[in-house]
Write an enzyme that holds these catalytic residues in place. Structure first.
Site, mmCIF file in Angstrom:
data_model
loop_
_atom_site.group_PDB
_atom_site.id
_atom_site.type_symbol
_atom_site.label_atom_id
_atom_site.label_comp_id
_atom_site.label_asym_id
_atom_site.label_seq_id
_atom_site.Cartn_x
_atom_site.Cartn_y
_atom_site.Cartn_z
ATOM 1 N N SER A 3 0.871 -1.178 0.000
ATOM 2 C CA SER A 3 0.000 0.000 0.000
ATOM 3 C C SER A 3 0.903 1.221 0.000
ATOM 4 O O SER A 3 2.116 1.105 0.279
ATOM 5 C CB SER A 3 -0.837 -0.021 1.287
ATOM 6 O OG SER A 3 -1.413 1.231 1.561
ATOM 7 N N TYR A 45 -1.906 -1.278 10.706
ATOM 8 C CA TYR A 45 -1.862 -1.427 9.241
ATOM 9 C C TYR A 45 -0.536 -0.910 8.688
ATOM 10 O O TYR A 45 0.130 -1.576 7.883
ATOM 11 C CB TYR A 45 -3.041 -0.658 8.651
ATOM 12 C CG TYR A 45 -3.287 -0.838 7.178
ATOM 13 C CD1 TYR A 45 -4.126 -1.849 6.719
ATOM 14 C CD2 TYR A 45 -2.708 0.009 6.238
ATOM 15 C CE1 TYR A 45 -4.376 -2.007 5.364
ATOM 16 C CE2 TYR A 45 -2.947 -0.140 4.884
ATOM 17 C CZ TYR A 45 -3.782 -1.148 4.453
ATOM 18 O OH TYR A 45 -4.023 -1.299 3.097
HETATM 19 N N1 LIG Z 1 -8.724 -0.844 -0.556
HETATM 20 C C1 LIG Z 1 -7.683 -0.045 -0.523
HETATM 21 O O1 LIG Z 1 -7.797 1.176 -0.609
HETATM 22 C C2 LIG Z 1 -6.296 -0.607 -0.427
HETATM 23 C C3 LIG Z 1 -5.224 0.249 -0.673
HETATM 24 C C4 LIG Z 1 -3.933 -0.249 -0.586
HETATM 25 C C5 LIG Z 1 -3.736 -1.563 -0.256
HETATM 26 N N2 LIG Z 1 -4.795 -2.366 -0.011
HETATM 27 C C6 LIG Z 1 -4.519 -3.746 0.365
HETATM 28 O O2 LIG Z 1 -5.114 -4.621 -0.548
HETATM 29 C C7 LIG Z 1 -5.427 -5.842 0.089
HETATM 30 C C8 LIG Z 1 -6.873 -6.210 -0.187
HETATM 31 O O3 LIG Z 1 -7.694 -5.183 0.284
HETATM 32 P P1 LIG Z 1 -9.197 -4.939 -0.216
HETATM 33 O O4 LIG Z 1 -9.379 -3.481 -0.262
HETATM 34 O O5 LIG Z 1 -9.489 -5.768 -1.399
HETATM 35 O O6 LIG Z 1 -9.959 -5.460 1.072
HETATM 36 P P2 LIG Z 1 -11.309 -6.302 1.246
HETATM 37 O O7 LIG Z 1 -11.742 -6.058 2.647
HETATM 38 O O8 LIG Z 1 -12.241 -6.025 0.131
HETATM 39 O O9 LIG Z 1 -10.764 -7.784 1.084
HETATM 40 C C9 LIG Z 1 -9.884 -8.375 1.986
HETATM 41 C C10 LIG Z 1 -10.138 -9.851 1.987
HETATM 42 O O10 LIG Z 1 -9.244 -10.444 2.930
HETATM 43 C C11 LIG Z 1 -9.970 -11.446 3.606
HETATM 44 N N3 LIG Z 1 -9.398 -11.704 4.909
HETATM 45 C C12 LIG Z 1 -9.238 -10.842 5.943
HETATM 46 N N4 LIG Z 1 -8.757 -11.477 7.008
HETATM 47 C C13 LIG Z 1 -8.599 -12.783 6.657
HETATM 48 C C14 LIG Z 1 -8.152 -13.937 7.333
HETATM 49 N N5 LIG Z 1 -7.812 -13.899 8.623
HETATM 50 N N6 LIG Z 1 -8.107 -15.100 6.665
HETATM 51 C C15 LIG Z 1 -8.491 -15.170 5.374
HETATM 52 N N7 LIG Z 1 -8.948 -14.110 4.681
HETATM 53 C C16 LIG Z 1 -8.997 -12.931 5.324
HETATM 54 C C17 LIG Z 1 -11.374 -10.891 3.760
HETATM 55 O O11 LIG Z 1 -12.329 -11.909 3.998
HETATM 56 C C18 LIG Z 1 -11.565 -10.201 2.416
HETATM 57 O O12 LIG Z 1 -12.180 -11.039 1.467
HETATM 58 C C19 LIG Z 1 -5.140 -5.634 1.580
HETATM 59 O O13 LIG Z 1 -3.879 -6.177 1.920
HETATM 60 C C20 LIG Z 1 -5.105 -4.137 1.708
HETATM 61 O O14 LIG Z 1 -4.282 -3.715 2.755
HETATM 62 C C21 LIG Z 1 -6.077 -1.926 -0.094
#
Ligand SMILES: NC(=O)c1ccc[n+]([C@@H]2O[C@H](COP(=O)([O-])OP(=O)(O)OC[C@H]3O[C@@H](n4cnc5c(N)ncnc54)[C@H](O)[C@@H]3O)[C@@H](O)[C@H]2O)c1
Length: 260
Positions: free
Chosen positions: A142, A155
Site C-alpha cells: 500500500s 496497518y
Molecule cells: N482498498 C484499498 O484502498 C487498499 C489500498 C492499498 C492496499 N490495499 C490492500 O489490498 C489488500 C486487499 O484489500 P481490499 O481493499 O481488497 O480489502 P477487502 O476487505 O475487500 O478484502 C480483503 C479480503 O481479505 C480477507 N481476509 C481478511 N482477514 C482474513 C483472514 N484472517 N483469513 C483469510 N482471509 C482474510 C477478507 O475476507 C476479504 O475477502 C489488503 O492487503 C489491503 O491492505 C487496499
C-alpha cells in the site's frame, strides 16, 4: 470497470495462490490470473464470497479452486502454499483508531494476517519455486508501506514489515529465478475502504460525506479512487516475462500521492 480484454501473460499450466480472494483486490487478481490461464487457488475465510467468485470465473481460460481458510491458522497457510508458482499475498484488514486507544488484540491479528501469514506462505511456496527455477511473489502492500497516516498504527506497521519481507525474498530468490515485489496502491474502491468511511469521519471529526475528498484523496494528485482491476493488471505485469528483471521493488499506483 470491465476486465482487460487481453490475457497476457500466458500462465497456462501455472498455479497461482491469491489470499483474500473474496475481497475487492483479491477477487480482481484471481479473475485476472485465471483469465491468463492460471489454475488459481483462491483463499479466503469468506465462503460466500468465494462461491460468488467461482461463478464469476466460469468461462475463463484458467480454473479457480476455492479454499476456505482463516489465515490466522499459520500452519495451514504454509501448507496450502506448497506447489504454487505464483503467490499473491493480498488478504488484509484495517482498523482506524488512535494509537493510545488501539486494541492490542486487533494489532496482533493485523500483524498475523498481513505479515506473519505472508511469511509462512512464502516459506511454503519457495521449495517448489526453487526446485523449478521460476516463481513470482507479489505482495499487495500500500502507500502505507511507504508512508504513515495517523490512526492506522497496525496497518502501517504490517505494510512496512511486508516491504521488508518482500525485499528479503527478492534477494534470496534471485539465484533461483524467483522475483518478489510489492504493489502499492492508494485508496482502491473496495469494501475495505467503504467500511472505514465512518471511522475516518469519527477520528477526524468531520461528516462522512467529506471523508473522501478531505482525507482519502487529500494527497492524491489524481482525484479518484483506483479500481481493483487496475491493481490486478499491475500484478499480472509482474508475472510476465517482460518483468523478469524487476525484483525487490515497489510498484506504486498512487495517483501522485508520494510525489509530494
Ligand atoms: N482498498 C484499498 O484502498 C487498499 C489500498 C492499498 C492496499 N490495499 C490492500 O489490498 C489488500 C486487499 O484489500 P481490499 O481493499 O481488497 O480489502 P477487502 O476487505 O475487500 O478484502 C480483503 C479480503 O481479505 C480477507 N481476509 C481478511 N482477514 C482474513 C483472514 N484472517 N483469513 C483469510 N482471509 C482474510 C477478507 O475476507 C476479504 O475477502 C489488503 O492487503 C489491503 O491492505 C487496499
Amino acid at each position: 470497470m470491465t476486465p482487460a480484454p487481453h490475457t497476457s501473460p500466458d500462465l497456462g499450466g501455472r498455479t497461482a495462490l491469491v489470499t483474500g480472494a473474496a475481497g475487492g483486490i483479491g477477487r480482481a487478481c484471481s479473475l485476472r490470473l485465471a483469465a491468463a490461464g492460471a489454475k488459481v487457488r483462491a483463499v479466503d475465510r469468506d465462503a460466500a464470497g468465494l462461491d460468488d467468485l467461482v461463478g464469476a470465473a466460469r468461462g475463463l481460460e484458467g480454473t479457480l479452486e476455492p479454499h476456505v481458510l482463516d489465515l490466522t491458522d499459520l500452519d495451514a497457510a504454509e501448507e496450502i502454499a506448497a506447489g504454487t508458482d505464483v503467490l499473491v499475498n493480498n488478504a488484509g484488514l484495517q482498523l482506524v483508531s488512535p494509537l493510545h486507544e488501539f486494541p492490542p488484540d486487533v494489532f496482533h491479528t493485523v500483524l498475523t494476517v498481513m505479515l506473519e501469514a505472508p511469511f509462512r506462505l512464502v516459506r511454503g511456496a519457495l521449495p517448489h519455486m526453487y526446485g523449478q527455477g521460476w516463481g513470482r511473489i507479489v505482495n499487495i502492500s500500500s502507500v502505507h508501506g511507504l508512508r504513515a497516516s495517523a490512526f492506522k498504527a497496525a496497518y502501517v506497521s504490517a505494510k512496512h514489515g511486508l516491504e521488508g519481507l518482500s525485499k528479503a525474498a527478492a534477494l534470496e530468490g534471485a539465484p533461483h529465478g524467483v522475483t518478489s515485489n510489492c504493489v502499492n496502491p492508494a485508496y482502491v474502491r473496495t469494501p475495505l475502504v467503504e467500511k472505514q468511511l465512518a471511522d475516518q469521519a469519527r477520528v477526524h471529526g468531520i461528516p462522512e460525506e467529506r471523508v473522501l475528498s478531505e482525507v482519502l484523496l487529500q494527497d492524491s494528485a489524481v482525484k479518484r479512487l483506483i479500481e481493483p482491476e487496475e491493481v490486478a493488471e499491475a500484478v499480472a505485469y509482474l508475472c510476465s516475462p517482460q518483468a523478469s528483471f524487476i525484483t525487490g521493488t515497489s510498484l506504486v499506483l498512487d495517483g501522485g500521492w508520494t510525489a509530494h
